[in-house]
Motif scaffolding. Structure first.
Motif, PDB file in Angstrom:
ATOM      1  N   CYS A  27       0.838  -1.220   0.000  1.00  0.00           N
ATOM      2  CA  CYS A  27       0.000   0.000   0.000  1.00  0.00           C
ATOM      3  C   CYS A  27       0.861   1.254   0.000  1.00  0.00           C
ATOM      4  O   CYS A  27       0.541   2.244   0.660  1.00  0.00           O
ATOM      5  CB  CYS A  27      -0.971  -0.006   1.172  1.00  0.00           C
ATOM      6  SG  CYS A  27      -2.077  -1.418   1.133  1.00  0.00           S
ATOM      7  N   ASP A  28       1.953   1.212  -0.760  1.00  0.00           N
ATOM      8  CA  ASP A  28       2.848   2.357  -0.897  1.00  0.00           C
ATOM      9  C   ASP A  28       2.450   3.122  -2.157  1.00  0.00           C
ATOM     10  O   ASP A  28       2.984   2.904  -3.242  1.00  0.00           O
ATOM     11  CB  ASP A  28       4.303   1.874  -0.973  1.00  0.00           C
ATOM     12  CG  ASP A  28       5.305   3.012  -0.970  1.00  0.00           C
ATOM     13  OD1 ASP A  28       4.931   4.171  -1.282  1.00  0.00           O
ATOM     14  OD2 ASP A  28       6.489   2.738  -0.676  1.00  0.00           O
ATOM     15  N   ASN A  62     -13.770  -3.676 -10.784  1.00  0.00           N
ATOM     16  CA  ASN A  62     -13.966  -3.428 -12.207  1.00  0.00           C
ATOM     17  C   ASN A  62     -13.900  -1.933 -12.501  1.00  0.00           C
ATOM     18  O   ASN A  62     -14.917  -1.256 -12.645  1.00  0.00           O
ATOM     19  CB  ASN A  62     -15.311  -4.003 -12.672  1.00  0.00           C
ATOM     20  CG  ASN A  62     -15.286  -5.502 -12.705  1.00  0.00           C
ATOM     21  OD1 ASN A  62     -14.390  -6.101 -13.273  1.00  0.00           O
ATOM     22  ND2 ASN A  62     -16.266  -6.118 -12.073  1.00  0.00           N
ATOM     23  N   VAL A  63     -12.683  -1.432 -12.572  1.00  0.00           N
ATOM     24  CA  VAL A  63     -12.465  -0.010 -12.801  1.00  0.00           C
ATOM     25  C   VAL A  63     -11.368   0.190 -13.840  1.00  0.00           C
ATOM     26  O   VAL A  63     -10.538  -0.693 -14.069  1.00  0.00           O
ATOM     27  CB  VAL A  63     -12.068   0.736 -11.505  1.00  0.00           C
ATOM     28  CG1 VAL A  63     -13.177   0.664 -10.467  1.00  0.00           C
ATOM     29  CG2 VAL A  63     -10.771   0.202 -10.936  1.00  0.00           C
ATOM     30  N   ILE A  64     -11.390   1.344 -14.445  1.00  0.00           N
ATOM     31  CA  ILE A  64     -10.284   1.810 -15.276  1.00  0.00           C
ATOM     32  C   ILE A  64      -9.791   3.096 -14.624  1.00  0.00           C
ATOM     33  O   ILE A  64     -10.561   4.042 -14.448  1.00  0.00           O
ATOM     34  CB  ILE A  64     -10.716   2.073 -16.728  1.00  0.00           C
ATOM     35  CG1 ILE A  64     -11.195   0.778 -17.388  1.00  0.00           C
ATOM     36  CG2 ILE A  64      -9.545   2.680 -17.517  1.00  0.00           C
ATOM     37  CD1 ILE A  64     -11.738   0.969 -18.797  1.00  0.00           C
ATOM     38  N   LEU A  65      -8.536   3.091 -14.227  1.00  0.00           N
ATOM     39  CA  LEU A  65      -7.928   4.282 -13.632  1.00  0.00           C
ATOM     40  C   LEU A  65      -7.171   5.016 -14.733  1.00  0.00           C
ATOM     41  O   LEU A  65      -6.367   4.409 -15.444  1.00  0.00           O
ATOM     42  CB  LEU A  65      -6.975   3.898 -12.507  1.00  0.00           C
ATOM     43  CG  LEU A  65      -7.585   3.098 -11.344  1.00  0.00           C
ATOM     44  CD1 LEU A  65      -6.505   2.734 -10.335  1.00  0.00           C
ATOM     45  CD2 LEU A  65      -8.697   3.876 -10.684  1.00  0.00           C
ATOM     46  N   SER A  70      -4.963   9.150 -10.185  1.00  0.00           N
ATOM     47  CA  SER A  70      -6.133   8.326  -9.860  1.00  0.00           C
ATOM     48  C   SER A  70      -5.787   7.144  -8.959  1.00  0.00           C
ATOM     49  O   SER A  70      -6.688   6.490  -8.433  1.00  0.00           O
ATOM     50  CB  SER A  70      -6.808   7.816 -11.140  1.00  0.00           C
ATOM     51  OG  SER A  70      -5.951   6.916 -11.825  1.00  0.00           O
ATOM     52  N   TRP A  71      -4.504   6.858  -8.777  1.00  0.00           N
ATOM     53  CA  TRP A  71      -4.092   5.728  -7.933  1.00  0.00           C
ATOM     54  C   TRP A  71      -4.358   6.064  -6.477  1.00  0.00           C
ATOM     55  O   TRP A  71      -3.918   7.091  -5.972  1.00  0.00           O
ATOM     56  CB  TRP A  71      -2.612   5.398  -8.122  1.00  0.00           C
ATOM     57  CG  TRP A  71      -2.243   4.169  -7.355  1.00  0.00           C
ATOM     58  CD1 TRP A  71      -1.699   4.118  -6.112  1.00  0.00           C
ATOM     59  CD2 TRP A  71      -2.450   2.821  -7.750  1.00  0.00           C
ATOM     60  NE1 TRP A  71      -1.548   2.816  -5.711  1.00  0.00           N
ATOM     61  CE2 TRP A  71      -2.003   1.994  -6.707  1.00  0.00           C
ATOM     62  CE3 TRP A  71      -2.965   2.226  -8.899  1.00  0.00           C
ATOM     63  CZ2 TRP A  71      -2.049   0.615  -6.774  1.00  0.00           C
ATOM     64  CZ3 TRP A  71      -3.014   0.848  -8.965  1.00  0.00           C
ATOM     65  CH2 TRP A  71      -2.561   0.058  -7.916  1.00  0.00           C
ATOM     66  N   ARG A  72      -5.068   5.188  -5.775  1.00  0.00           N
ATOM     67  CA  ARG A  72      -5.345   5.378  -4.346  1.00  0.00           C
ATOM     68  C   ARG A  72      -4.121   4.993  -3.529  1.00  0.00           C
ATOM     69  O   ARG A  72      -3.575   3.905  -3.694  1.00  0.00           O
ATOM     70  CB  ARG A  72      -6.523   4.510  -3.919  1.00  0.00           C
ATOM     71  CG  ARG A  72      -7.846   4.981  -4.478  1.00  0.00           C
ATOM     72  CD  ARG A  72      -8.970   4.102  -4.053  1.00  0.00           C
ATOM     73  NE  ARG A  72      -8.833   3.719  -2.648  1.00  0.00           N
ATOM     74  CZ  ARG A  72      -9.738   3.013  -2.000  1.00  0.00           C
ATOM     75  NH1 ARG A  72     -10.823   2.620  -2.608  1.00  0.00           N
ATOM     76  NH2 ARG A  72      -9.571   2.695  -0.735  1.00  0.00           N
ATOM     77  N   SER A  73      -3.752   5.844  -2.619  1.00  0.00           N
ATOM     78  CA  SER A  73      -2.521   5.613  -1.856  1.00  0.00           C
ATOM     79  C   SER A  73      -2.628   4.440  -0.901  1.00  0.00           C
ATOM     80  O   SER A  73      -1.640   3.780  -0.603  1.00  0.00           O
ATOM     81  CB  SER A  73      -2.121   6.868  -1.081  1.00  0.00           C
ATOM     82  OG  SER A  73      -3.124   7.208  -0.153  1.00  0.00           O
ATOM     83  N   SER A  78      -7.838  -0.238   2.830  1.00  0.00           N
ATOM     84  CA  SER A  78      -9.013   0.431   3.408  1.00  0.00           C
ATOM     85  C   SER A  78     -10.207  -0.519   3.490  1.00  0.00           C
ATOM     86  O   SER A  78     -11.127  -0.291   4.271  1.00  0.00           O
ATOM     87  CB  SER A  78      -9.384   1.667   2.588  1.00  0.00           C
ATOM     88  OG  SER A  78      -9.781   1.292   1.281  1.00  0.00           O
ATOM     89  N   LEU A  79     -10.168  -1.588   2.699  1.00  0.00           N
ATOM     90  CA  LEU A  79     -11.220  -2.608   2.730  1.00  0.00           C
ATOM     91  C   LEU A  79     -10.841  -3.795   3.616  1.00  0.00           C
ATOM     92  O   LEU A  79     -11.576  -4.769   3.701  1.00  0.00           O
ATOM     93  CB  LEU A  79     -11.515  -3.103   1.311  1.00  0.00           C
ATOM     94  CG  LEU A  79     -11.888  -2.034   0.279  1.00  0.00           C
ATOM     95  CD1 LEU A  79     -11.962  -2.633  -1.114  1.00  0.00           C
ATOM     96  CD2 LEU A  79     -13.188  -1.360   0.661  1.00  0.00           C
ATOM     97  N   GLY A  80      -9.667  -3.722   4.245  1.00  0.00           N
ATOM     98  CA  GLY A  80      -9.195  -4.815   5.077  1.00  0.00           C
ATOM     99  C   GLY A  80      -8.586  -5.957   4.284  1.00  0.00           C
ATOM    100  O   GLY A  80      -8.366  -7.039   4.819  1.00  0.00           O
ATOM    101  N   ILE A  81      -8.292  -5.729   3.022  1.00  0.00           N
ATOM    102  CA  ILE A  81      -7.750  -6.768   2.136  1.00  0.00           C
ATOM    103  C   ILE A  81      -6.229  -6.655   2.096  1.00  0.00           C
ATOM    104  O   ILE A  81      -5.680  -5.563   1.948  1.00  0.00           O
ATOM    105  CB  ILE A  81      -8.321  -6.634   0.714  1.00  0.00           C
ATOM    106  CG1 ILE A  81      -9.845  -6.775   0.731  1.00  0.00           C
ATOM    107  CG2 ILE A  81      -7.693  -7.659  -0.224  1.00  0.00           C
ATOM    108  CD1 ILE A  81     -10.514  -6.425  -0.580  1.00  0.00           C
TER     109      ILE A  81
END
Length: 153
Positions: A27-28, A62-65, A70-73, A78-81
């Motif tokens: 998650c970097d 199912n996303v296109i960034l 747009s990359w989440r840091s 954040s979902l516990g995954i």
């Protein structure tokens, strides 16, 4: 591009891809963003769908960034995954002195918090990437995940 330049570029791109896997798993977000082209396109449509059964284990993926920003840091944390990606064999083709495309065999494991429909999703497939050399550095321009198999336990 001569043979030595091609070998150096191959090493730089494989280091870039290893950093992508590590950045995603730890998650970097800063590391991942540093690897991405400013105008990148990361296509994750169907990335958690098993082609044999058609079951999509994580529809939210199912996303296109589009674009580096747009990359989440925090990635999936954040979902516990917790994710574990392993890149294996790769095929790399230089399409010019400053562009390349690659296919990476991969396995990923996504560990979910207790109480959900499943605790582990394991995927097998390929990353299909393009790269561009900007100045003296190679960056990831596009990526698309294709699957051979996705399993959940």
């Amino acid at each position: 591009m001569d043979r030595v330049e091609r070998l150096v570029a191959t090493d730089e791109i494989t280091q870039l891809k290893a950093g992508y896997f590590r950045g995603v798993d730890t998650c970097d977000g800063d590391l991942v963003q540093a690897i991405l082209a400013e105008d990148c396109e990361l296509n994750y449509l169907g990335c958690c769908t098993d082609p044999k059964t058609g079951r999509d284990f994580i529809p939210a993926m199912n996303v296109i960034l589009r674009g580096r920003s747009s990359w989440r840091s925090d990635g999936m944390s954040s979902l516990g995954i917790v994710s574990v990606h392993q890149g294996h064999n790769f095929e790399l083709e230089f399409t010019s002195d400053t562009t390349a495309k690659g296919i990476w065999s991969m396995t990923d494991r996504l560990y979910f918090p207790p109480g959900g429909a499943f605790s582990l999703v394991t995927g097998y497939g390929h990353y299909r990437d393009t790269y561009e050399k900007i100045g003296t550095s190679w960056v990831l321009k596009t990526t698309r995940i294709t699957r051979i198999r996705v399993e959940a336990a």
